[in-house]
Design an enzyme around this catalytic site. Structure first.
Site, mmCIF file in Angstrom:
data_model
loop_
_atom_site.group_PDB
_atom_site.id
_atom_site.type_symbol
_atom_site.label_atom_id
_atom_site.label_comp_id
_atom_site.label_asym_id
_atom_site.label_seq_id
_atom_site.Cartn_x
_atom_site.Cartn_y
_atom_site.Cartn_z
ATOM 1 N N GLY A 114 -25.051 9.414 -51.646
ATOM 2 C CA GLY A 114 -24.711 10.132 -50.590
ATOM 3 C C GLY A 114 -24.071 11.496 -51.065
ATOM 4 O O GLY A 114 -23.588 11.436 -52.231
ATOM 5 N N CYS A 115 -24.076 12.524 -50.158
ATOM 6 C CA CYS A 115 -23.490 13.879 -50.434
ATOM 7 C C CYS A 115 -21.907 13.702 -50.528
ATOM 8 O O CYS A 115 -21.572 13.938 -51.807
ATOM 9 C CB CYS A 115 -23.906 14.911 -49.486
ATOM 10 S SG CYS A 115 -23.479 14.349 -47.846
#
Length: 314
Positions: A114-115
């Site tokens: 995930g970012c």
């Protein structure tokens, strides 16, 4: 030529991956007409024909796509959803950690990070492994992102002519401390407690800054030891430790917009230390990381087709 299928190519991440791959001469992109993209038989056919599949879908749809692949099929899946990031049998796709490139190269199931999670884990993982930071640490993290991280709906909301005044100021979300990235933010670095995590979205398109602050009493070491750990581990080309202050004491979260690399920085003093990662939430935080992982699987230069330092790698 490697056959690649993007399941979910109409979303923000899928569109970016498609745009990066469409002109590559070593890639044969398998596609389904937009109007037929939900046809399960066509999806099953493409999923099983490909050598590498990108899943750019909501979690439930990503799980369904995996179920459509023949159990004897050797296809490599790179899932950009949250569905498999802490699942057994899936390799976490952050190649900069020791030994992780080899695992990714031979993996058939790769979970793209995930970012926000990428920004947090890259700061915390090496400190725990070096015994600078105990796994029992109670950490606090905030992460500022551009609105593109919210997908098409949020992009439309911010870019609409009818946007409200509340969108002009940064907005904190994940207020219930149950953000979907918390599982990997806890599991991957080896923490026993999930951090307090406050993501913030602001009125700019893309770019991300993730920050973790520490008091000297929380660590077994010094600020210089932390810098040495990052300097040794993150020497590029994609994740690189930097020592600089060329923004006149300020720090812009959009400086890495349209780039696929990430920088790690350390500020503060021996009493209070600020750890920072800066990157593009659509680059190293999503599509850029997915393509990096694909390149590693293919056994080619992992920067191929990526924008490093603002320039495209050939």
């Amino acid at each position: 030529m490697t056959k690649v299928f993007i399941d979910g190519s109409a979303g923000t991440t899928g569109l970016r991956i498609h745009d990066r791959l469409k002109n590559r001469e070593d890639i044969n992109l398998l596609t389904i007409d937009y109007e037929k993209r939900h046809n399960i038989d066509l999806r099953r056919e493409a999923l099983n024909e490909a050598d590498i599949v990108f899943l750019c879908l909501p979690d439930d749809a990503a799980i369904e796509s995996v179920s459509l692949i023949d159990g004897q099929n050797d296809v490599v899946i790179i899932d950009t959803s949250t569905a498999h990031r802490v699942s057994p049998g899936w390799v976490y796709g952050f190649p900069e950690f020791p030994g992780q490139r080899d695992l990714i190269h031979s993996a058939k199931r790769i979970a793209n990070p995930g970012c926000h999670a990428s920004g947090f884990i890259c700061l915390i993982y090496p400190l725990i492994k070096a015994d600078i930071l105990p796994s029992t640490s109670l950490l606090t993290c905030y992460s500022l992102t551009g609105y593109s991280g919210g997908g098409k709906k949020m992009i439309s909301e911010y870019e609409s002519a009818n946007e409200t005044g509340t969108l002009n100021a940064p907005r904190i979300y994940g207020l219930n401390q149950n953000h979907k990235h918390l599982k990997e933010m806890t599991r991957i670095p080896g923490l026993t407690h999930a951090p307090i995590f406050s993501p913030i979205v602001a009125n700019y398109f893309s770019g991300m800054t993730t920050v973790v602050s520490l008091f000297k009493e929380e660590i077994s070491g010094t600020i210089e030891q932390i810098k040495d750990i990052y300097r040794t581990l993150y020497h590029g080309p994609i994740v690189h430790y930097e020592e600089k202050d060329d923004e006149k004491g300020m720090f812009s979260s959009s400086r890495f917009t349209d780039r696929d690399d990430m920088e790690v920085l350390v500020y503060g003093n021996d009493e209070r230390i600020t750890l920072i990662s800066r990157f593009d939430n659509l680059g190293k935080g999503a599509s850029g990381a997915a393509i990096q992982n694909m390149n590693i699987v293919m056994g080619i230069d992992e920067t191929t087709g990526l924008r490093i330092g603002g320039h495209s790698a050939q």
